[in-house]
Design a protein around this motif. Sequence first.
Motif, PDB file in Angstrom:
ATOM      1  N   ARG A  70     -20.018  25.746 -85.385  1.00 49.33           N
ATOM      2  CA  ARG A  70     -21.359  25.274 -85.265  1.00 49.33           C
ATOM      3  C   ARG A  70     -22.325  25.629 -86.344  1.00 49.33           C
ATOM      4  NH1 ARG A  70     -22.742  28.096 -79.525  1.00 49.33           N
ATOM      5  NH2 ARG A  70     -20.757  29.185 -79.776  1.00 49.33           N
ATOM      6  N   LEU A  71     -22.172  27.126 -86.948  1.00 49.10           N
ATOM      7  CA  LEU A  71     -23.107  27.126 -88.216  1.00 49.10           C
ATOM      8  C   LEU A  71     -22.610  26.410 -89.165  1.00 49.10           C
ATOM      9  CD1 LEU A  71     -23.060  31.187 -87.709  1.00 49.10           C
ATOM     10  CD2 LEU A  71     -25.015  29.671 -87.097  1.00 49.10           C
ATOM     11  N   ALA A  72     -21.402  26.263 -89.651  1.00 46.37           N
ATOM     12  CA  ALA A  72     -20.958  25.412 -90.869  1.00 46.37           C
ATOM     13  C   ALA A  72     -21.233  24.017 -90.540  1.00 46.37           C
ATOM     14  CB  ALA A  72     -19.445  25.867 -90.971  1.00 46.37           C
ATOM     15  N   GLY A  73     -21.154  23.532 -89.360  1.00 47.90           N
ATOM     16  CA  GLY A  73     -21.291  22.169 -89.020  1.00 47.90           C
ATOM     17  C   GLY A  73     -22.987  21.905 -89.444  1.00 47.90           C
ATOM     18  N   PHE A  74     -23.768  22.804 -88.807  1.00 49.26           N
ATOM     19  CA  PHE A  74     -25.136  22.612 -89.236  1.00 49.26           C
ATOM     20  C   PHE A  74     -25.691  22.454 -90.641  1.00 49.26           C
ATOM     21  CE2 PHE A  74     -28.987  25.203 -90.063  1.00 49.26           C
ATOM     22  CZ  PHE A  74     -30.100  24.062 -89.613  1.00 49.26           C
ATOM     23  N   VAL A  75     -24.726  23.497 -91.166  1.00 52.42           N
ATOM     24  CA  VAL A  75     -24.936  23.453 -92.859  1.00 52.42           C
ATOM     25  C   VAL A  75     -24.695  22.203 -93.511  1.00 52.42           C
ATOM     26  CG1 VAL A  75     -24.530  24.529 -94.942  1.00 52.42           C
ATOM     27  CG2 VAL A  75     -24.741  25.855 -93.083  1.00 52.42           C
ATOM     28  N   TYR A  76     -23.454  21.664 -93.073  1.00 55.67           N
ATOM     29  CA  TYR A  76     -22.801  20.279 -93.331  1.00 55.67           C
ATOM     30  C   TYR A  76     -23.893  19.063 -93.374  1.00 55.67           C
ATOM     31  CZ  TYR A  76     -19.897  16.376 -93.866  1.00 55.67           C
ATOM     32  OH  TYR A  76     -19.106  15.087 -94.318  1.00 55.67           O
TER      33      TYR A  76
ATOM     34  N   LYS B  49     -16.709  31.325 -78.465  1.00 50.63           N
ATOM     35  CA  LYS B  49     -15.818  30.324 -79.084  1.00 50.63           C
ATOM     36  C   LYS B  49     -16.826  29.548 -79.832  1.00 50.63           C
ATOM     37  CE  LYS B  49     -11.595  30.181 -76.396  1.00 50.63           C
ATOM     38  NZ  LYS B  49     -10.877  29.390 -75.480  1.00 50.63           N
ATOM     39  N   GLY B  50     -16.353  29.190 -81.221  1.00 54.31           N
ATOM     40  CA  GLY B  50     -17.070  28.191 -81.933  1.00 54.31           C
ATOM     41  C   GLY B  50     -18.296  28.396 -82.562  1.00 54.31           C
ATOM     42  N   ILE B  51     -18.461  29.876 -82.674  1.00 54.68           N
ATOM     43  CA  ILE B  51     -19.715  30.059 -83.497  1.00 54.68           C
ATOM     44  C   ILE B  51     -19.533  29.720 -85.009  1.00 54.68           C
ATOM     45  CG2 ILE B  51     -20.928  32.214 -84.704  1.00 54.68           C
ATOM     46  CD1 ILE B  51     -20.154  33.944 -82.017  1.00 54.68           C
ATOM     47  N   VAL B  52     -18.648  30.116 -85.597  1.00 58.92           N
ATOM     48  CA  VAL B  52     -18.199  29.615 -87.187  1.00 58.92           C
ATOM     49  C   VAL B  52     -18.725  28.112 -87.316  1.00 58.92           C
ATOM     50  CG1 VAL B  52     -16.889  29.468 -89.328  1.00 58.92           C
ATOM     51  CG2 VAL B  52     -17.034  31.632 -87.624  1.00 58.92           C
TER      52      VAL B  52
ATOM     53  N   SER C 244     -14.962  40.058 -85.813  1.00 59.39           N
ATOM     54  CA  SER C 244     -15.060  40.000 -84.672  1.00 59.39           C
ATOM     55  C   SER C 244     -14.534  41.580 -84.123  1.00 59.39           C
ATOM     56  CB  SER C 244     -14.254  38.935 -83.870  1.00 59.39           C
ATOM     57  OG  SER C 244     -14.931  37.610 -83.828  1.00 59.39           O
ATOM     58  N   ASP C 245     -15.420  42.427 -83.569  1.00 62.39           N
ATOM     59  CA  ASP C 245     -15.299  43.492 -83.101  1.00 62.39           C
ATOM     60  C   ASP C 245     -14.838  43.277 -81.388  1.00 62.39           C
ATOM     61  OD1 ASP C 245     -14.953  46.192 -81.797  1.00 62.39           O
ATOM     62  OD2 ASP C 245     -16.785  46.862 -83.276  1.00 62.39           O
ATOM     63  N   LEU C 246     -13.381  43.193 -81.433  1.00 60.15           N
ATOM     64  CA  LEU C 246     -12.851  43.191 -80.121  1.00 60.15           C
ATOM     65  C   LEU C 246     -13.022  44.004 -79.015  1.00 60.15           C
ATOM     66  CD1 LEU C 246      -9.387  41.628 -81.478  1.00 60.15           C
ATOM     67  CD2 LEU C 246     -11.461  40.266 -80.800  1.00 60.15           C
ATOM     68  N   GLN C 247     -13.110  45.447 -79.497  1.00 59.90           N
ATOM     69  CA  GLN C 247     -13.300  46.404 -78.267  1.00 59.90           C
ATOM     70  C   GLN C 247     -14.893  46.088 -78.157  1.00 59.90           C
ATOM     71  OE1 GLN C 247     -12.591  50.058 -79.845  1.00 59.90           O
ATOM     72  NE2 GLN C 247     -12.874  51.204 -77.885  1.00 59.90           N
ATOM     73  N   ALA C 248     -15.673  45.838 -78.756  1.00 63.59           N
ATOM     74  CA  ALA C 248     -17.069  45.739 -78.271  1.00 63.59           C
ATOM     75  C   ALA C 248     -17.501  44.397 -78.087  1.00 63.59           C
ATOM     76  CB  ALA C 248     -18.092  46.116 -79.680  1.00 63.59           C
ATOM     77  N   GLY C 249     -16.507  43.231 -78.438  1.00 64.27           N
ATOM     78  CA  GLY C 249     -16.942  42.074 -77.935  1.00 64.27           C
ATOM     79  C   GLY C 249     -18.015  41.393 -78.576  1.00 64.27           C
ATOM     80  N   ARG C 250     -18.063  41.903 -80.042  1.00 62.83           N
ATOM     81  CA  ARG C 250     -19.327  41.280 -80.863  1.00 62.83           C
ATOM     82  C   ARG C 250     -18.762  40.772 -81.983  1.00 62.83           C
ATOM     83  NH1 ARG C 250     -24.276  41.962 -78.900  1.00 62.83           N
ATOM     84  NH2 ARG C 250     -25.783  41.818 -80.724  1.00 62.83           N
ATOM     85  N   PHE C 251     -19.588  39.545 -82.417  1.00 64.61           N
ATOM     86  CA  PHE C 251     -19.304  38.755 -83.512  1.00 64.61           C
ATOM     87  C   PHE C 251     -20.425  39.182 -84.502  1.00 64.61           C
ATOM     88  CE2 PHE C 251     -20.234  35.210 -86.158  1.00 64.61           C
ATOM     89  CZ  PHE C 251     -19.052  34.742 -86.722  1.00 64.61           C
ATOM     90  N   LEU C 252     -19.911  39.298 -85.893  1.00 54.88           N
ATOM     91  CA  LEU C 252     -21.051  39.651 -86.976  1.00 54.88           C
ATOM     92  C   LEU C 252     -20.134  38.818 -87.989  1.00 54.88           C
ATOM     93  CD1 LEU C 252     -19.661  42.658 -85.727  1.00 54.88           C
ATOM     94  CD2 LEU C 252     -21.903  43.114 -86.493  1.00 54.88           C
ATOM     95  N   GLY C 253     -21.662  38.279 -88.575  1.00 56.77           N
ATOM     96  CA  GLY C 253     -21.054  36.963 -89.666  1.00 56.77           C
ATOM     97  C   GLY C 253     -22.199  36.978 -91.029  1.00 56.77           C
TER      98      GLY C 253
END
Length: 284
Positions: free
Chosen positions: A21-27, A16-19, A40-49
């Motif tokens: 945190r990243l957007a907040g840092f930029v702002y 939770k909160g990846i986007v 988010s690949d739910l089967q693999a449990g992976r976030f890619l951005g």
Amino acid sequence: MSNPTAIFLISCPDQKGIVARLAGFVYQHGGNIVDSDHHSDLQAGRFLGRIELEVEGLDLDRAGLRKGFAAIADPMGGHWELHFSDVVPRIALWCSKQEHCLLDLLWRHQAGELGAEIALVLSNHATLRRHVEPLGIPFHVVPITRETREAAEARELALLRSEGVDLVILAKYMQVLSPAFLEAFPSVINIHHSFLPAFAGAQPYHQAHARGVKLIGATAHYVTPDLDSGPIIDQDVVRVSHRDTVEDLVRKGRDMERLALSRAVRLHLQHRVLTYGNKTVVFE
């Protein structure tokens, strides 16, 4: 480039909160995000951005930006990259005797489509030299046989390093790269003349014709030690019929090969491809 951008890519365990945190840092540092995509690949449990932001207006220099992203991304336990759009990558085109993919990439480079500098063209034959040297691009011939492969690849690696090459594009090179070469230089894109994973290996159009398929394809993929099995970047298909000969399939296939390879190269150079396992996510 008048207004360069920074491109941040991340692949990590989903949480939770990846986007935010990243957007907040930029702002927080006065940045402006111009493009953002994630999956988010739910089967693999992976976030890619992928986040692309303007460099102008930031209260951080480039080293500070890298340090800041690291402070957020490293604790997430994944892999991340930071690129800048005004850093021009250097590429090498490798070919054999077939000219269609090489000519297409040379034309796109002249038209300014690739956003890269062609450091050199390399071949195991001198056949296509006539297309390259008039453009002022160095053309190197490195003959290769089963007996000379190790020495030839050592020479090729030395050439890539001396010219500062970032990416090798196999534009119908028609040679298998050894695991040792790929360990030393893993950034390689290949075009295969079939819709992988179908008809891997040699003469796929002949295999497709013998099987009586109704669609044929072409696949651009990253090269791994497993032949024609690397992560797929782009594919294209065309319909065929019982009336088509093998020669027709080859002719139609050349068009697909050119398009699939050029799209894959452009996506890679724009930092729009993330690999995980033997798969890719492509942020178009």
